[in-house]
Design a protein around this motif. Structure first.
Motif, PDB file in Angstrom:
ATOM      1  N   MET A  29     -48.410 -28.159 -15.788  1.00 16.19           N
ATOM      2  CA  MET A  29     -48.848 -27.568 -16.873  1.00 16.19           C
ATOM      3  C   MET A  29     -50.176 -27.286 -16.602  1.00 16.19           C
ATOM      4  O   MET A  29     -50.699 -27.418 -15.525  1.00 16.19           O
ATOM      5  N   CYS A  30     -50.795 -26.449 -17.751  1.00 15.65           N
ATOM      6  CA  CYS A  30     -52.116 -26.177 -17.414  1.00 15.65           C
ATOM      7  C   CYS A  30     -53.061 -27.121 -17.493  1.00 15.65           C
ATOM      8  O   CYS A  30     -52.781 -28.349 -18.061  1.00 15.65           O
ATOM      9  N   GLY A  31     -54.487 -26.871 -17.406  1.00 19.02           N
ATOM     10  CA  GLY A  31     -55.387 -27.865 -17.717  1.00 19.02           C
ATOM     11  C   GLY A  31     -56.592 -27.341 -18.855  1.00 19.02           C
ATOM     12  O   GLY A  31     -56.819 -26.156 -18.521  1.00 19.02           O
ATOM     13  N   HIS A  96     -59.984 -23.461 -18.596  1.00 17.17           N
ATOM     14  CA  HIS A  96     -58.701 -23.555 -18.535  1.00 17.17           C
ATOM     15  C   HIS A  96     -58.294 -23.291 -17.489  1.00 17.17           C
ATOM     16  O   HIS A  96     -58.794 -22.397 -16.505  1.00 17.17           O
ATOM     17  N   SER A  97     -57.381 -24.119 -16.993  1.00 19.80           N
ATOM     18  CA  SER A  97     -56.386 -23.416 -15.354  1.00 19.80           C
ATOM     19  C   SER A  97     -55.048 -23.125 -16.179  1.00 19.80           C
ATOM     20  O   SER A  97     -54.422 -23.926 -16.702  1.00 19.80           O
ATOM     21  N   ARG A  98     -54.702 -21.983 -15.739  1.00 17.11           N
ATOM     22  CA  ARG A  98     -53.544 -21.710 -16.340  1.00 17.11           C
ATOM     23  C   ARG A  98     -52.124 -21.698 -15.509  1.00 17.11           C
ATOM     24  O   ARG A  98     -52.230 -21.431 -14.287  1.00 17.11           O
ATOM     25  N   TRP A  99     -51.074 -22.191 -15.914  1.00 23.68           N
ATOM     26  CA  TRP A  99     -49.578 -22.215 -15.254  1.00 23.68           C
ATOM     27  C   TRP A  99     -48.972 -21.156 -16.147  1.00 23.68           C
ATOM     28  O   TRP A  99     -48.486 -21.419 -17.280  1.00 23.68           O
ATOM     29  N   SER A 110     -55.158 -14.531 -17.845  1.00 22.05           N
ATOM     30  CA  SER A 110     -55.920 -15.889 -17.878  1.00 22.05           C
ATOM     31  C   SER A 110     -56.733 -16.134 -18.906  1.00 22.05           C
ATOM     32  O   SER A 110     -57.047 -15.160 -19.551  1.00 22.05           O
ATOM     33  N   HIS A 111     -56.838 -17.462 -19.154  1.00 19.73           N
ATOM     34  CA  HIS A 111     -57.604 -17.995 -20.551  1.00 19.73           C
ATOM     35  C   HIS A 111     -59.063 -17.893 -20.001  1.00 19.73           C
ATOM     36  O   HIS A 111     -59.251 -18.215 -18.578  1.00 19.73           O
ATOM     37  N   PRO A 112     -59.853 -17.997 -20.890  1.00 21.65           N
ATOM     38  CA  PRO A 112     -59.931 -17.950 -22.358  1.00 21.65           C
ATOM     39  C   PRO A 112     -59.567 -16.407 -22.856  1.00 21.65           C
ATOM     40  O   PRO A 112     -59.891 -15.418 -22.315  1.00 21.65           O
ATOM     41  N   VAL A 121     -58.560 -21.338 -25.654  1.00 16.42           N
ATOM     42  CA  VAL A 121     -57.411 -21.484 -24.354  1.00 16.42           C
ATOM     43  C   VAL A 121     -56.370 -22.262 -25.052  1.00 16.42           C
ATOM     44  O   VAL A 121     -56.353 -22.710 -26.191  1.00 16.42           O
ATOM     45  N   HIS A 122     -55.224 -22.036 -24.241  1.00 19.67           N
ATOM     46  CA  HIS A 122     -53.958 -22.738 -24.904  1.00 19.67           C
ATOM     47  C   HIS A 122     -53.072 -23.091 -23.872  1.00 19.67           C
ATOM     48  O   HIS A 122     -53.018 -22.426 -22.842  1.00 19.67           O
ATOM     49  N   ASN A 123     -52.713 -24.252 -23.979  1.00 16.24           N
ATOM     50  CA  ASN A 123     -51.521 -24.958 -23.046  1.00 16.24           C
ATOM     51  C   ASN A 123     -50.210 -25.128 -23.890  1.00 16.24           C
ATOM     52  O   ASN A 123     -50.164 -25.350 -25.191  1.00 16.24           O
ATOM     53  N   GLY A 124     -49.115 -24.352 -23.090  1.00 11.67           N
ATOM     54  CA  GLY A 124     -47.918 -24.507 -23.879  1.00 11.67           C
ATOM     55  C   GLY A 124     -47.299 -23.210 -24.141  1.00 11.67           C
ATOM     56  O   GLY A 124     -47.581 -22.358 -23.635  1.00 11.67           O
ATOM     57  N   ILE A 125     -46.158 -23.338 -25.126  1.00 11.70           N
ATOM     58  CA  ILE A 125     -45.359 -21.985 -25.355  1.00 11.70           C
ATOM     59  C   ILE A 125     -45.348 -21.781 -26.740  1.00 11.70           C
ATOM     60  O   ILE A 125     -44.787 -22.737 -27.570  1.00 11.70           O
TER      61      ILE A 125
HETATM   62  N1  GLU Z   1     -47.971 -19.666 -22.517  1.00 10.23           N
HETATM   63  C1  GLU Z   1     -49.542 -19.554 -21.942  1.00 10.23           C
HETATM   64  C2  GLU Z   1     -49.745 -18.356 -20.822  1.00 10.23           C
HETATM   65  O1  GLU Z   1     -48.707 -18.060 -20.199  1.00 10.23           O
HETATM   66  C3  GLU Z   1     -50.270 -20.826 -21.714  1.00 10.23           C
HETATM   67  C4  GLU Z   1     -49.603 -21.289 -20.263  1.00 10.23           C
HETATM   68  C5  GLU Z   1     -50.245 -22.627 -19.753  1.00 10.23           C
HETATM   69  O2  GLU Z   1     -50.001 -23.623 -20.631  1.00 10.23           O
HETATM   70  O3  GLU Z   1     -51.039 -22.437 -18.796  1.00 10.23           O
HETATM   71  O4  GLU Z   1     -50.765 -17.916 -20.650  1.00 10.23           O
END
Ligand code: GLU
Length: 312
Positions: A29-31, A96-99, A110-112, A121-125
């Motif tokens: 998961m991202c941070g 944010h650290s992105r996955w 990459s985020h933000p 910044v966003h974590n998830g789908i």
């Molecule tokens: N869905 C987002 C992306 O691909 C966030 C992925 C994440 O949770 O790091 O950038």
């Protein structure tokens, strides 16, 4: 290894398997880590906190911070510890650290992500992001991510409001969340409007505070060195953070309470150094230590914390 869902409410870190995150074991998961402070050291502290979340896995990272009237964004592909760049002083930063789930591993993805007044910044789908993306025919997307669509949706709503205040910002967040399907944790800043906003559904977000700062993170190790006063956001709970208070609109009458987790100093030192290693012994010691309600905040309508006598 047995897969056990930890109890994440009320600081009870129980039933955990070895060598995993105390929140959601075994997942990539991202941070997320964000700080609102009375000091101007939040950039470095945010980067230090993101490093503590490295065990979650990531491919790229970034921060956004306030500099005078502007929000500045810096993004990088690769490891946080390879960074040589020095950042200017700031008292509000989101990191944010992105996955990657949507779009390849690039600086743009990459985020933000910034759109108009919003930096997010966003974590998830965001499962139904394509439907929404298709409806913005005239907007030129910078990234391939689902996350930038959320920033755009928020900004479109912000553009309709002349006098921004907490009430209408919260209403916008609620509206946007109703249109999103999937799991998410979202943290964002608004240009020329102090504070940091956050909301989650499915993905974890944890808040913390001490005398001068408030924190929002994906997991406790990000700020364990700074406070052991923590709480866990509920699904669909929205919070707004300033250096002195965390205002929750999901809890009744804008209050948010904290439980002090009695983590002994030597234990928090060890967890801080090796955030991915939680032995059963450690967790048992933490969870068996007496939980004491020492700090309870009732936030009044003006955002001032007042002591809360009753507790429900
Ligand atoms: N869905 C987002 C992306 O691909 C966030 C992925 C994440 O949770 O790091 O950038």
């Amino acid at each position: 290894m047995t897969k056990l869902q930890p109890e994440i409410r009320c600081g009870k870190l129980t039933k955990l398997p070895l060598l995993q995150s105390p929140v959601f074991p075994g997942k990539k998961m991202c941070g997320i880590f964000a700080i609102s402070s009375n000091n101007t050291t939040t950039n470095q502290s945010t980067i230090d906190g993101l490093k503590k979340l490295e065990y979650r896995g990531y491919d790229s990272w970034g921060i956004a911070f306030r500099e005078n009237e502007k929000v500045i964004t810096q993004k990088f592909v690769g490891k946080i510890s390879d960074n040589k760049k020095e950042f200017s002083a700031s008292s509000e930063t989101i990191g944010h650290s992105r996955w990657a789930t949507h779009g390849s591993v690039t600086k743009e993805n990459s985020h933000p992500h910034s759109v108009g007044k919003i930096t997010l910044v966003h974590n998830g789908i965001f499962e139904n992001f394509q439907d929404h993306k298709n409806s913005f025919k005239n907007y030129k997307f910078i990234s391939e991510t689902d996350s930038e669509v959320i920033a755009l949706m928020l900004d479109e709503e912000f553009k309709k409001i002349n006098n921004l205040d907490h009430e209408n910002i919260i209403q916008i967040i609620k509206n946007i969340c109703q249109q999103i399907t999937g799991r998410f944790a979202i943290v964002f800043m608004v240009e020329n409007f102090p504070g940091i906003f956050a909301v989650r559904r499915g993905s974890p977000l944890i808040i913390g505070k001490n005398e001068n700062e408030t924190y929002i993170a994906s997991d406790i190790p990000a700020f364990l060195a700074k406070t052991n006063i923590v709480n866990y956001l509920d699904d669909n709970e929205i919070v707004s953070n300033s250096p002195k208070y965390i205002k929750s609109v999901f809890q009744k009458n804008f209050y948010k309470y904290f439980e002090e987790k009695r983590i002994l100093n030597n234990e928090s030192d060890r967890i801080g150094k090796q955030p991915n290693i939680y032995s059963v012994g450690e967790i048992n010691r933490i969870s068996r230590a007496p939980l004491r309600l020492t700090t309870q905040f009732h936030i009044d309508q003006d955002g001032r914390p007042v002591e809360r006598k009753d507790f429900d």
